[in-house]
Enzyme design. Structure first.
Site, PDB file in Angstrom:
ATOM      1  N   SER A  15       2.450  -3.770   1.586  1.00 39.52           N
ATOM      2  CA  SER A  15       3.104  -2.460   1.532  1.00 39.52           C
ATOM      3  C   SER A  15       3.338  -1.915   2.932  1.00 39.52           C
ATOM      4  O   SER A  15       2.688  -2.325   3.894  1.00 39.52           O
ATOM      5  CB  SER A  15       2.280  -1.472   0.700  1.00 39.52           C
ATOM      6  OG  SER A  15       0.939  -1.408   1.177  1.00 39.52           O
ATOM      7  N   GLU A  17       4.262   1.763   5.306  1.00 39.08           N
ATOM      8  CA  GLU A  17       4.263   3.220   5.363  1.00 39.08           C
ATOM      9  C   GLU A  17       5.301   3.712   6.350  1.00 39.08           C
ATOM     10  O   GLU A  17       5.417   3.206   7.462  1.00 39.08           O
ATOM     11  CB  GLU A  17       2.881   3.726   5.770  1.00 39.08           C
ATOM     12  CG  GLU A  17       2.804   5.264   5.835  1.00 39.08           C
ATOM     13  CD  GLU A  17       1.392   5.751   6.008  1.00 39.08           C
ATOM     14  OE1 GLU A  17       0.554   5.414   5.144  1.00 39.08           O
ATOM     15  OE2 GLU A  17       1.116   6.439   7.002  1.00 39.08           O
ATOM     16  N   ASP A 109      -4.436  18.502   6.888  1.00 35.80           N
ATOM     17  CA  ASP A 109      -4.892  19.529   7.823  1.00 35.80           C
ATOM     18  C   ASP A 109      -3.984  20.744   7.726  1.00 35.80           C
ATOM     19  O   ASP A 109      -2.785  20.610   7.466  1.00 35.80           O
ATOM     20  CB  ASP A 109      -4.868  18.995   9.259  1.00 35.80           C
ATOM     21  CG  ASP A 109      -5.820  17.815   9.442  1.00 35.80           C
ATOM     22  OD1 ASP A 109      -6.941  17.901   8.921  1.00 35.80           O
ATOM     23  OD2 ASP A 109      -5.425  16.829  10.082  1.00 35.80           O
ATOM     24  N   PHE A 217      -3.757   8.090  18.444  1.00 35.89           N
ATOM     25  CA  PHE A 217      -4.010   8.074  17.005  1.00 35.89           C
ATOM     26  C   PHE A 217      -5.455   7.692  16.717  1.00 35.89           C
ATOM     27  O   PHE A 217      -6.133   8.310  15.891  1.00 35.89           O
ATOM     28  CB  PHE A 217      -3.086   7.067  16.302  1.00 35.89           C
ATOM     29  CG  PHE A 217      -1.636   7.451  16.284  1.00 35.89           C
ATOM     30  CD1 PHE A 217      -1.236   8.754  16.494  1.00 35.89           C
ATOM     31  CD2 PHE A 217      -0.651   6.497  16.050  1.00 35.89           C
ATOM     32  CE1 PHE A 217       0.107   9.117  16.470  1.00 35.89           C
ATOM     33  CE2 PHE A 217       0.682   6.837  16.019  1.00 35.89           C
ATOM     34  CZ  PHE A 217       1.065   8.149  16.233  1.00 35.89           C
ATOM     35  N   HIS A 267      -1.624  -3.097   4.048  1.00 34.37           N
ATOM     36  CA  HIS A 267      -0.736  -1.938   4.153  1.00 34.37           C
ATOM     37  C   HIS A 267      -0.426  -1.726   5.637  1.00 34.37           C
ATOM     38  O   HIS A 267      -1.332  -1.491   6.440  1.00 34.37           O
ATOM     39  CB  HIS A 267      -1.423  -0.697   3.573  1.00 34.37           C
ATOM     40  CG  HIS A 267      -0.565   0.528   3.556  1.00 34.37           C
ATOM     41  ND1 HIS A 267       0.458   0.714   2.660  1.00 34.37           N
ATOM     42  CD2 HIS A 267      -0.574   1.651   4.341  1.00 34.37           C
ATOM     43  CE1 HIS A 267       1.030   1.896   2.868  1.00 34.37           C
ATOM     44  NE2 HIS A 267       0.427   2.467   3.892  1.00 34.37           N
TER      45      HIS A 267
END
Length: 296
Positions: A15, A17, A109, A217, A267
Site C-alpha cells: 500500500s 500513502e 493534533d 519527521f 505500507h
C-alpha cells in the site's frame, strides 16, 4: 473493498500513502505519481488528513477523485481532536455516500490557535467507538501504531494498553509509524500478542530521499535512525541523488528482513513521489509476487 476483509483472508498487502496537495500543480503531480504506481496493483492507497477546513476539503476531494477515476481501493485518514462528534458523523456520512469503505482513525493534533470542541473524541479509540456505534460494519477501520512508542507515551506498557483499547473498540488492522530499526517492530508485535492482540500490524516504510526532511519527521515522531545510516547520509545531505541511492538501498534491506519475518504487508510513505518506491518494489518484487500467488 474493505481492507480488513482483505487482510483477514491472508492476502499480502502492498500500500501507498499520499497527502492532499495545496496547489493544482501539486495535484497534477500527485495523480501522475498514482498512475506510475498503479501498475503495482496496491492493495490500497491512503490519503492523509488535515483538521482545518481547507485541508479537510482537499483530503475529501483527493479521496473522491481516486475512488472515481481509478480502480484503486482508497482509505481516508480521519483525525478527531479538532472536531465535534456531529462533525465527525457528517464527514463519515459523506464518505459513505461517495462509496468509501475504509477509514484510518486517528486522534491527530490540534491546529494552532484552536481549542478542541467540548464533545470532541480525545483519543483515537473513542473515534473508533464512535464509528462502530453509528456505522456498524459500513467501514473497515485502521488505526496507527507506534513501535517505539507514541511521543506522549511514558513507556511501552502504556503504549500497548492504549493500542489494545483501539483494537477492543473495533479496529480491524493497524499501520505503524515509520521506523528504521526492525527490532522495534518485532518487539511491538510480540508485546501485542502477549496481551492477546492479533490484528494485522502493517509496517510503515519511509524511503529516505531527503535526509533533512526525514530527520525532522523522525525527530517529531520519535523514530530512531541508526547511527550507521546517519553516517552514510550526512556527507550527502545536499546531494539528493546520492541520498536517494543510500536511502533506497537501506529500505530494500529493511523490507527484505521484514519479508523474511512474515509481515502481513508493507505500507510506503511516498511523500507523493513514485521513483524511490518503485525502485524498492522492483528489488523485492519477486518475493512479494510469490507471496501473492501463494495466497491466490
Amino acid at each position: 473493498m474493505k481492507i480488513g476483509e482483505i487482510l483477514r483472508s491472508g492476502t499480502f498487502s502492498v500500500s501507498f500513502e499520499f497527502f492532499p496537495p495545496k496547489t493544482e500543480e501539486g495535484e497534477r503531480e500527485l495523480f501522475e505519481t498514482i498512475r506510475n504506481l498503479e501498475h503495482i496493483s496496491p492493495t490500497f492507497v491512503s490519503v492523509t488528513y488535515g483538521a482545518g477546513g481547507s485541508t479537510r476539503d482537499r483530503t475529501k476531494r483527493v479521496v473522491e477523485k481516486i475512488h472515481r477515476e481509478t480502480n484503486l481501493t482508497v482509505m481516508a485518514h480521519l483525525t478527531c481532536i479538532a472536531h465535534s462528534k456531529q462533525e465527525i458523523l457528517n464527514i463519515l456520512e459523506e464518505y459513505r455516500n461517495i462509496g468509501i469503505e475504509n477509514i484510518l482513525a486517528l486522534r491527530g493534533d490540534m491546529p494552532k490557535n484552536l481549542e478542541p470542541p467540548a464533545d470532541a473524541c480525545k483519543y483515537a479509540y473513542e473515534l473508533v467507538m464512535l464509528i462502530r456505534e453509528n456505522f456498524k460494519e459500513a467501514f473497515s477501520i485502521g488505526v496507527a501504531s507506534y513501535p517505539e512508542g507514541h511521543p506522549e507515551s511514558p513507556n511501552m506498557e502504556w503504549e500497548i494498553r492504549y493500542f489494545k483499547k483501539k483494537v477492543s473498540a473495533g479496529a480491524d488492522f493497524s499501520i505503524t509509524q515509520m521506523f528504521f530499526v526492525n527490532e522495534y517492530y518485532y518487539r511491538f508485535v510480540e508485546l501485542c500478542q502477549k496481551e492477546g492482540v492479533y490484528i494485522p500490524i502493517i509496517p510503515g516504510i519511509m524511503p529516505i530521499t531527503n535526509f533533512k526532511q526525514v530527520s525532522k519527521f523522525a525527530s517529531m515522531c520519535g523514530a530512531t535512525i541508526p547511527d550507521e545510516l546517519i553516517k552514510k547520509l550526512e556527507p550527502y545531505a545536499d546531494n539528493q541523488e546520492e541520498t536517494t541511492k543510500i536511502g533506497v538501498e537501506f529500505a530494500i534491506r529493511q523490507c527484505e528482513d521484514l519479508l523474511e519475518n512474515g509481515v502481513p504487508g508493507l505500507h510506503f510513505y511516498t511523500l507523493n513521489k513514485s521513483k524511490a518506491t518503485i525502485q524498492i518494489y522492483e528489488a523485492i518484487k519477486d518475493r512479494i509476487e510469490a507471496l501473492r500467488k501463494v495466497e491466490l
